[in-house]
Write a protein that holds these residues in place. Sequence first.
Motif, PDB file in Angstrom:
ATOM      1  N   CYS A 146      -5.965  -0.794  -1.243  1.00  0.00           N
ATOM      2  CA  CYS A 146      -5.496  -1.535  -0.060  1.00  0.00           C
ATOM      3  C   CYS A 146      -7.139  -1.949   0.628  1.00  0.00           C
ATOM      4  CB  CYS A 146      -4.861  -0.589   0.911  1.00  0.00           C
ATOM      5  SG  CYS A 146      -4.413  -1.226   2.350  1.00  0.00           S
ATOM      6  N   CYS A 164      -0.582   3.071   3.799  1.00  0.00           N
ATOM      7  CA  CYS A 164      -0.166   2.567   5.013  1.00  0.00           C
ATOM      8  C   CYS A 164       0.815   1.687   5.013  1.00  0.00           C
ATOM      9  CB  CYS A 164      -1.395   2.167   5.630  1.00  0.00           C
ATOM     10  SG  CYS A 164      -1.988   0.425   4.876  1.00  0.00           S
ATOM     11  N   GLU A 182      -7.210  -2.230   3.651  1.00  0.00           N
ATOM     12  CA  GLU A 182      -7.224  -1.550   5.042  1.00  0.00           C
ATOM     13  C   GLU A 182      -7.671  -0.183   5.005  1.00  0.00           C
ATOM     14  OE1 GLU A 182      -5.373  -3.878   7.596  1.00  0.00           O
ATOM     15  OE2 GLU A 182      -4.805  -2.297   8.895  1.00  0.00           O
ATOM     16  N   CYS A 183      -7.065   0.398   4.266  1.00  0.00           N
ATOM     17  CA  CYS A 183      -7.110   2.006   4.109  1.00  0.00           C
ATOM     18  C   CYS A 183      -7.670   2.684   2.802  1.00  0.00           C
ATOM     19  CB  CYS A 183      -5.816   2.698   4.587  1.00  0.00           C
ATOM     20  SG  CYS A 183      -4.643   2.830   3.086  1.00  0.00           S
ATOM     21  N   CYS A 209       0.790  -1.211  -0.159  1.00  0.00           N
ATOM     22  CA  CYS A 209      -0.021  -0.111  -0.006  1.00  0.00           C
ATOM     23  C   CYS A 209       0.844   1.306  -0.068  1.00  0.00           C
ATOM     24  CB  CYS A 209      -0.857  -0.035   1.309  1.00  0.00           C
ATOM     25  SG  CYS A 209      -2.017   1.524   1.152  1.00  0.00           S
TER      26      CYS A 209
HETATM   27 ZN    ZN Z   1      -3.331   0.795   3.233  1.00  0.00          ZN
END
Ligand code: ZN
Length: 260
Positions: free
Chosen positions: A149, A132, A151-152, A129
């Motif tokens: 990503c 992050c 996650e983010c 990513c």
């Molecule tokens: Zn990320």
Amino acid sequence: MSGRDALVELTRLVREARRPVVLTGAGVSAESGVPTFRGPDGLWKRHRPEDLATPEAFARDPALVWEWYNWRRQRIAPARPNPAHRWIAAYERANPEFLLITQNVDGLHRLAGSRRLVEVHGDLWMVRCTCCGREDEDRRVPLPVPPRCPECNGMLRPGVVWFGEPLPAEALSRSAEAVRKADLLLVVGTSAVVQPVASFPLLARGAVVVEINPAATPLTPFVDLSIRSAAGALLQRIPLPGSPPAGTKALSPSRPGGAP
Ligand code: ZN
Ligand code: NAD
């Protein structure tokens, strides 16, 4: 030195080496059908890899760079290790001090069973990513362009080292130290122009340096033995320590009455 003499010499070097290091480039995967960068099959659309595999190219046009990586993933996904990958993995099993340094990102060495290896340019099957820093293996072919990503939602980039980026410090120091200590360095299928890896052989202190490549490279004048051959075709003829010499059958108890 004749082709036959070179084989005999390489067989002896391989058998006697205590701290062998093998350094590979794209050519080791050519016999698996993976195109090299500088070979005749090595072009993609109208772009040169050197122009696409850079942080600047990704900043300018991430979709184009991801399209190129999707194309490479597509080419590499069906590829299987060839006799060169398998011979190198078997050499590792035969020698506890062995180290493989590869510039390849195709994962074929790992697939062949290599474990003591440094992938100095990363791995095409990894994504990272850009926001992050999270890293994952992602084997989807093709990936959505551009991939995001989980996650983010930041944009992902390939988990490889691009032209103009430094090599991971640990990979660099581990490789350099192994080359310095090596007593045999086999340089297989690299055009020896991508730095800093191209200079690794010059770090060798006590090693006999052998190059295996069908073409001459900038390194050729500096090596002890240059063998102009495709890697798999040649290496499969070199017996490994602990295996019977090539061309002889393993001894088996003779069976009365001959053939079964
Ligand atoms: Zn990320
Ligand atoms: P390169 O494309 O510059 O050179 C390939 C070399 O392999 C040439 O010298 C060629 O003569 C030789 N070769 C061709 N067929 C061969 C065979 N059958 N056996 C042995 N040698 C053969 O590749 P490079 O030196 O690795 O450097 C280019 C960069 O390209 C590296 O950073 C690498 O990460 C990347 N790359 C990787 C892959 C892969 O992962 N398979 C493929 C293309 C490029």
